[in-house]
Design an enzyme around this catalytic site. Structure first.
Site, PDB file in Angstrom:
ATOM      1  CG  HIS A 100      -0.257  -0.409   2.576  1.00 46.54           C
ATOM      2  ND1 HIS A 100       0.210  -1.508   2.978  1.00 46.54           N
ATOM      3  CD2 HIS A 100       0.011   0.685   3.515  1.00 46.54           C
ATOM      4  CE1 HIS A 100       0.613  -1.452   4.115  1.00 46.54           C
ATOM      5  NE2 HIS A 100       0.611   0.028   4.426  1.00 46.54           N
ATOM      6  CG  HIS A 102       1.229   5.052   4.009  1.00 47.57           C
ATOM      7  ND1 HIS A 102       0.094   5.198   4.897  1.00 47.57           N
ATOM      8  CD2 HIS A 102       1.756   4.017   4.101  1.00 47.57           C
ATOM      9  CE1 HIS A 102       0.398   4.023   5.838  1.00 47.57           C
ATOM     10  NE2 HIS A 102       1.258   3.222   5.196  1.00 47.57           N
TER      11      HIS A 102
HETATM   12  P1  5GP Z   1       1.682   0.292   7.401  1.00 45.43           P
HETATM   13  O1  5GP Z   1       2.304   0.475   8.590  1.00 45.43           O
HETATM   14  O2  5GP Z   1       1.355  -1.099   7.177  1.00 45.43           O
HETATM   15  O3  5GP Z   1       2.542   1.082   6.313  1.00 45.43           O
HETATM   16  O4  5GP Z   1       0.133   1.003   7.468  1.00 45.43           O
HETATM   17  C1  5GP Z   1      -0.995   0.401   7.333  1.00 45.43           C
HETATM   18  C2  5GP Z   1      -2.076   1.578   7.372  1.00 45.43           C
HETATM   19  O5  5GP Z   1      -3.332   0.639   7.176  1.00 45.43           O
HETATM   20  C3  5GP Z   1      -2.159   2.141   8.719  1.00 45.43           C
HETATM   21  O6  5GP Z   1      -2.028   3.673   8.396  1.00 45.43           O
HETATM   22  C4  5GP Z   1      -3.538   1.954   9.354  1.00 45.43           C
HETATM   23  O7  5GP Z   1      -3.949   3.031   9.967  1.00 45.43           O
HETATM   24  C5  5GP Z   1      -4.166   1.339   8.255  1.00 45.43           C
HETATM   25  N1  5GP Z   1      -5.338   0.416   8.504  1.00 45.43           N
HETATM   26  C6  5GP Z   1      -5.220  -0.770   9.291  1.00 45.43           C
HETATM   27  N2  5GP Z   1      -6.205  -1.313   9.240  1.00 45.43           N
HETATM   28  C7  5GP Z   1      -6.934  -0.607   8.603  1.00 45.43           C
HETATM   29  C8  5GP Z   1      -8.448  -0.769   8.059  1.00 45.43           C
HETATM   30  O8  5GP Z   1      -9.191  -1.643   8.516  1.00 45.43           O
HETATM   31  N3  5GP Z   1      -9.118   0.229   7.192  1.00 45.43           N
HETATM   32  C9  5GP Z   1      -8.228   0.983   6.764  1.00 45.43           C
HETATM   33  N4  5GP Z   1      -8.863   1.969   5.908  1.00 45.43           N
HETATM   34  N5  5GP Z   1      -6.991   1.446   7.079  1.00 45.43           N
HETATM   35  C10 5GP Z   1      -6.545   0.602   7.946  1.00 45.43           C
END
Ligand code: 5GP
Ligand code: ZN
Length: 143
Positions: A100, A102
């Site tokens: 993903h 951001h």
């Molecule tokens: P990472 O740390 O893996 O780069 O970021 C994961 C992101 O996914 C975090 O910013 C978190 O807030 C978001 N996130 C986690 N679970 C969910 C969810 O169920 N729905 C949405 N829309 N975002 C999520």
């Protein structure tokens, strides 16, 4: 689809999300725990854990969606700038093991830092080290 992956469940419509854009291979939706208003995630619809796991055409489409969304999100939340980032792997802070990107809107004086703030102590590399590293990376093929 990976059974216990939260983003696969969002793509499948099994759990709700605030979707902002969809293409054949990608979905973009608001982060549930936003760092700023308009914090958006762009994901491939198929489950790939790491950036380098995606086929080239999917990677291209993911980045194209980032390109399409940044100006739109900035304009909607009236942001001054945007930080785009991918935590690619656990050691880089990736918590959801589904690629993903951001999109984090930024505002003058928001107290955040540049992308340079994400790494630890800077390495002490000489010009020769940099030349050698560049040559090695340039000669390496993807696994
Ligand atoms: P990472 O740390 O893996 O780069 O970021 C994961 C992101 O996914 C975090 O910013 C978190 O807030 C978001 N996130 C986690 N679970 C969910 C969810 O169920 N729905 C949405 N829309 N975002 C999520
Ligand atoms: Zn997934």
């Amino acid at each position: 689809m990976s059974d216990d992956c939260i983003f696969c469940k969002i793509v499948a419509g099994d759990i709700p999300a605030n979707v902002v854009r969809e293409t054949d291979a990608t979905l973009a939706f608001l982060d549930v725990n936003p760092l700023a208003p308009g914090h958006t995630l762009v994901v491939p619809k198929d489950h790939y854990e790491r950036l380098g796991d995606m086929p080239s055409d999917v990677a291209t489409e993911v980045f194209h969606e980032v390109y399409e969304l940044v100006p739109r999100v900035e304009s909607v939340v009236d942001a001054d700038a945007t930080t785009v980032g991918i935590n690619d792997g656990e050691a880089a802070g990736q918590e959801v093991p589904h690629v993903h990107a951001h999109i984090v809107p930024r505002f003058e004086g928001d107290g955040g830092g540049p992308i340079h703030a994400v790494a630890g102590e800077r390495p002490d590399l000489s010009d020769d080290d940099l030349t050698d590293l560049a040559a090695e990376i340039s000669a390496t093929h993807r696994e």
